[in-house]
Motif scaffolding. Structure first.
Motif, PDB file in Angstrom:
ATOM      1  N   VAL A 104       6.461   0.586  -1.283  1.00  0.00           N
ATOM      2  CA  VAL A 104       6.781   1.448  -0.134  1.00  0.00           C
ATOM      3  C   VAL A 104       6.169   0.845   1.125  1.00  0.00           C
ATOM      4  O   VAL A 104       6.823   0.757   2.166  1.00  0.00           O
ATOM      5  N   ARG A 105       4.923   0.398   1.042  1.00  0.00           N
ATOM      6  CA  ARG A 105       4.246  -0.200   2.199  1.00  0.00           C
ATOM      7  C   ARG A 105       4.980  -1.448   2.665  1.00  0.00           C
ATOM      8  O   ARG A 105       5.186  -1.659   3.853  1.00  0.00           O
ATOM      9  N   LYS A 106       5.398  -2.297   1.732  1.00  0.00           N
ATOM     10  CA  LYS A 106       6.121  -3.525   2.078  1.00  0.00           C
ATOM     11  C   LYS A 106       7.434  -3.189   2.787  1.00  0.00           C
ATOM     12  O   LYS A 106       7.787  -3.811   3.783  1.00  0.00           O
ATOM     13  N   PHE A 107       8.141  -2.178   2.288  1.00  0.00           N
ATOM     14  CA  PHE A 107       9.387  -1.770   2.933  1.00  0.00           C
ATOM     15  C   PHE A 107       9.121  -1.298   4.357  1.00  0.00           C
ATOM     16  O   PHE A 107       9.814  -1.699   5.296  1.00  0.00           O
ATOM     17  N   THR A 130      -3.317   0.308   9.143  1.00  0.00           N
ATOM     18  CA  THR A 130      -3.997   1.319   8.326  1.00  0.00           C
ATOM     19  C   THR A 130      -3.191   2.612   8.296  1.00  0.00           C
ATOM     20  O   THR A 130      -3.086   3.257   7.250  1.00  0.00           O
ATOM     21  N   ASP A 131      -2.605   2.990   9.439  1.00  0.00           N
ATOM     22  CA  ASP A 131      -1.757   4.184   9.484  1.00  0.00           C
ATOM     23  C   ASP A 131      -0.595   4.052   8.508  1.00  0.00           C
ATOM     24  O   ASP A 131      -0.297   4.967   7.744  1.00  0.00           O
ATOM     25  N   TRP A 132       0.060   2.882   8.534  1.00  0.00           N
ATOM     26  CA  TRP A 132       1.203   2.659   7.638  1.00  0.00           C
ATOM     27  C   TRP A 132       0.767   2.675   6.175  1.00  0.00           C
ATOM     28  O   TRP A 132       1.477   3.160   5.314  1.00  0.00           O
ATOM     29  N   SER A 137       0.925   5.531   1.126  1.00  0.00           N
ATOM     30  CA  SER A 137       0.177   6.175   0.047  1.00  0.00           C
ATOM     31  C   SER A 137       0.654   7.608  -0.155  1.00  0.00           C
ATOM     32  O   SER A 137       0.888   8.051  -1.283  1.00  0.00           O
ATOM     33  N   PHE A 138       0.818   8.329   0.936  1.00  0.00           N
ATOM     34  CA  PHE A 138       1.305   9.709   0.859  1.00  0.00           C
ATOM     35  C   PHE A 138       2.714   9.767   0.274  1.00  0.00           C
ATOM     36  O   PHE A 138       2.993  10.560  -0.623  1.00  0.00           O
TER      37      PHE A 138
END
Length: 148
Positions: A104-107, A130-132, A137-138
């Protein structure tokens, strides 16, 4: 994180003891071998420290950021721009290949749509890395636990 530093310091202490003990052993190749062992040890320690996992993302903060920045298009895990591509676990897996936090983070990191939106704001400007991480994570946690 504290435990990782303790392990790194312990590893350095062991490496130091090894290299100083080697210096006391008479051997014709001692100098070349000592240099090679120090380079190998330094490389090993650097790899060990750099492979330590990053600090855990803050899901609670990700919830706040999601609500403030993402919910206008993705309320309750839906997608009002493209109704097929929701944030539910099965859709994430289908469209991203997996539904874990890293995917998800990579996307989010590579998505021009998400990175360039003017309304993705945090105090002081655009969402930070960090926000992303926190938002990913959420999203991942909520999807995997079927909480949408």
């Amino acid at each position: 994180m504290h435990c990782q530093w303790k392990r790194a310091v312990l590893l350095l202490a062991i490496c130091f003891e090894y290299t100083t003990a080697w210096g006391r052993i008479p051997h014709p190749m001692k100098n070349a071998a000592a240099v090679a062992s120090r380079v190998t040890i330094s490389t090993t320690v650097a790899a060990f420290i750099s492979s330590a996992p990053a600090a855990a993302s803050d899901v609670a903060r990700g919830t706040e950021l999601f609500t403030a920045n993402c919910a206008s298009c993705h309320a309750k895990g839906e997608n009002f721009v493209n109704t097929q591509r929701t944030l539910k676990a099965d859709a994430l897996k289908k469209y991203l290949g997996a539904n874990d936090e890293i995917t998800v983070r990579k996307f989010l990191q590579e998505s021009n749509r998400h990175q360039n939106q003017a309304y993705f704001r945090a105090p002081g400007g655009k969402l930070t890395s960090t926000d992303w991480d926190d938002v990913a994570s959420f999203v991942s946690k909520t999807a995997l636990e079927n909480e949408w």
